[in-house]
Design a protein around this motif. Sequence first.
Motif, PDB file in Angstrom:
ATOM      1  N   SER A 155      47.307  43.202  31.187  1.00 53.03           N
ATOM      2  CA  SER A 155      46.331  42.111  31.253  1.00 53.03           C
ATOM      3  C   SER A 155      46.989  40.772  30.973  1.00 53.03           C
ATOM      4  CB  SER A 155      45.194  42.374  30.268  1.00 53.03           C
ATOM      5  OG  SER A 155      44.532  43.591  30.569  1.00 53.03           O
ATOM      6  N   ILE A 158      48.957  39.687  34.051  1.00 49.75           N
ATOM      7  CA  ILE A 158      48.116  39.210  35.151  1.00 49.75           C
ATOM      8  C   ILE A 158      47.492  37.865  34.803  1.00 49.75           C
ATOM      9  CG2 ILE A 158      46.066  39.751  36.526  1.00 49.75           C
ATOM     10  CD1 ILE A 158      46.728  42.704  36.149  1.00 49.75           C
ATOM     11  N   GLN A 159      47.156  37.628  33.548  1.00 47.16           N
ATOM     12  CA  GLN A 159      46.571  36.351  33.141  1.00 47.16           C
ATOM     13  C   GLN A 159      47.555  35.196  33.248  1.00 47.16           C
ATOM     14  OE1 GLN A 159      44.892  36.648  29.228  1.00 47.16           O
ATOM     15  NE2 GLN A 159      43.278  38.079  29.854  1.00 47.16           N
ATOM     16  N   VAL A 164      44.070  32.990  37.644  1.00 43.12           N
ATOM     17  CA  VAL A 164      43.361  34.014  36.869  1.00 43.12           C
ATOM     18  C   VAL A 164      43.060  33.460  35.490  1.00 43.12           C
ATOM     19  CG1 VAL A 164      43.452  36.348  35.946  1.00 43.12           C
ATOM     20  CG2 VAL A 164      44.507  35.847  38.157  1.00 43.12           C
ATOM     21  N   ALA A 167      41.699  38.779  32.561  1.00 41.29           N
ATOM     22  CA  ALA A 167      41.857  40.032  33.310  1.00 41.29           C
ATOM     23  C   ALA A 167      41.691  41.208  32.346  1.00 41.29           C
ATOM     24  CB  ALA A 167      43.218  40.102  33.994  1.00 41.29           C
ATOM     25  N   VAL A 190      41.574  47.062  38.000  1.00 38.96           N
ATOM     26  CA  VAL A 190      41.843  45.726  37.479  1.00 38.96           C
ATOM     27  C   VAL A 190      40.642  44.836  37.779  1.00 38.96           C
ATOM     28  CG1 VAL A 190      43.381  43.734  37.525  1.00 38.96           C
ATOM     29  CG2 VAL A 190      44.310  46.037  37.877  1.00 38.96           C
ATOM     30  N   LEU A 192      39.340  40.994  37.565  1.00 41.84           N
ATOM     31  CA  LEU A 192      39.853  39.630  37.449  1.00 41.84           C
ATOM     32  C   LEU A 192      38.697  38.662  37.281  1.00 41.84           C
ATOM     33  CD1 LEU A 192      42.554  39.610  40.279  1.00 41.84           C
ATOM     34  CD2 LEU A 192      42.862  40.143  37.862  1.00 41.84           C
ATOM     35  N   VAL A 226      41.569  46.446  42.717  1.00 42.97           N
ATOM     36  CA  VAL A 226      41.430  45.099  42.159  1.00 42.97           C
ATOM     37  C   VAL A 226      40.071  44.553  42.566  1.00 42.97           C
ATOM     38  CG1 VAL A 226      42.410  42.779  42.028  1.00 42.97           C
ATOM     39  CG2 VAL A 226      43.917  44.762  42.314  1.00 42.97           C
ATOM     40  N   ASP A 228      37.132  41.244  41.676  1.00 42.94           N
ATOM     41  CA  ASP A 228      36.934  39.969  40.999  1.00 42.94           C
ATOM     42  C   ASP A 228      35.612  39.968  40.250  1.00 42.94           C
ATOM     43  OD1 ASP A 228      35.089  39.855  42.982  1.00 42.94           O
ATOM     44  OD2 ASP A 228      35.818  38.019  43.925  1.00 42.94           O
TER      45      ASP A 228
END
Length: 561
Positions: A155, A158-159, A164, A167, A190, A192, A226, A228
């Motif tokens: 996380s 990805i952040q 983003v 996450a 994941v 987001l 993934v 959102d």
Amino acid sequence: MATAPKETEANTQPSTQPDSPDQPSSPLDRIRQLSAQQKLGLMVAAASVIALFAGTWIWSQAPDYRVLYSNVSDQDGGAIIEVLQQMHIPYQISAGGEAILIPSDQVHEVRLRLASQGLPKGGLAGFEILENQKFGSSQFLEQVNYHRALEGELSRSIQSLSAVQSARVHLAIAKPTVFTRDRQPPSVSVLLNLYPGRALGAEQVDAIVHLVSSSIPNLPVRNVTVVDQQGNLLSGKKNDDPDSGLDATQLKYVRDLEQNFARRIEAILTPITGAPNVHAQVTADVDFSRIERAEESYRPNNSASENAAIRSQQKSESVSISQPDGGVPGALSNRPPAPAQAPIELSEEDGEAADQTIPTDTRKESTTNYEVDKAISHTRQSSGRINRLSAAVVVNYRSRLDEEGQLINEPLPAGEIEKITDLVKQAIGFDAPRGDTLTVTNSQFSLQADDMLEELPFWQQPETIQLAKEIGKQLLIAAIFLYFLHKILQPFLKTLLPPPPPSQVAVLTDEEEAAQPELLALAAAKEEAYEENLQKAKLLAAKEPAIVANVVKGWVSGNGQ
């Protein structure tokens, strides 16, 4: 001895009247003469003035608070507030504790300083959770903490992407087994949370998928999902069907190609017309079909030509002698030949006659193989070929000043339009046989919003309005303070304090102004006599203290009048 005290009393009599009505009293003396209720009212008035002044000053100097961080966890919020207190930075907490606010001029600096300390952590626990393992924890608990740590680290990674905001990563890892047929590959989900107005492209989504797949052993790319914050699936399977005709990469290629041609046109015309005076749009018809063709052709080979290539050639010749006629079929004709005998010499005539009597058979064969004249061609046409270009260019009117100094707009001459057309054709590689089209139009542009804003008067500019608001704010504070001081506080003080003696406020007449020098001289003489008597009294007190004590005793008892 009886007369001495009287003389002393007579000489010292002026010193007992220091508070004559002609002498003005000080403000402190007048305040002392007030009653307890009047003193309390005066104190309340002074405190109100101070409070009003302090309040207006604080209100005028109050900083504009902006959000430092929002939607932070309680743990991160407590750590951030503790650091702000150590840095002596004022802060506010919004209603509900959803955001932390600080002065707007310190937001960026404080964010950088907090980031250097690793705040906020986002409420995600990474591999540091394994540092606090308790003694005697089970293997299941250790596995759960490892999964939590791995999710937190993913996380955080990805952040770190710019688009983003936050996450969350969920791992689904099956228990390991020794049987191959029972093994199940892990899968990852994941979620987001993107910043407002931001979106992820297909390449960025693929990057996240491959990042997660490479971080977990034996995790295939197809098992990474993934999503959102709107619930849109970002990592859906791509449509590999070539007949669908929908490919985001192809659409992006066409868009980039059209924008490239438009920038070329504007770049070559900007030095002539100016940047805001030309706009261009290009439409490209691109063929993405893939053509592969293989051809094999044969042509006749001329054997009579010298260039003929012989692949193989074969010749054969045979001669056979036939048996003479007259033989009777049967056993005699099948007998073996008789033993040879010595040749009989024959004459030439007899030899020719013998040759003519023996029959012979001759056979000749010739075979020639030539190479085949064959041509093989393999053609492959790449996709993305431009079939046709359509360009449209709009050029603004030319502005100039007339004889009176006024700004006028006039169209461009026809010759200049032709030159612009030729330049555009050379810039985009115009090809008429291909079907390309080009249109150049000279028209007057309408006023843009920015141009209209620049023509506003000075007093209507946003900066001027903002400055006027700030000045008005300060003037309003000063007006309120002065009104309170003159209309409320001053009349209130006049009601508390006694009026000054008439001698202080009386207006001198013309006769008094004429006699003022004499009055001043008389007052100076009295002051000098008073000082002389005072010195005598001091000298008498030093030489005859008993006499002075008797005089004071008489004053106290009331007999010294």
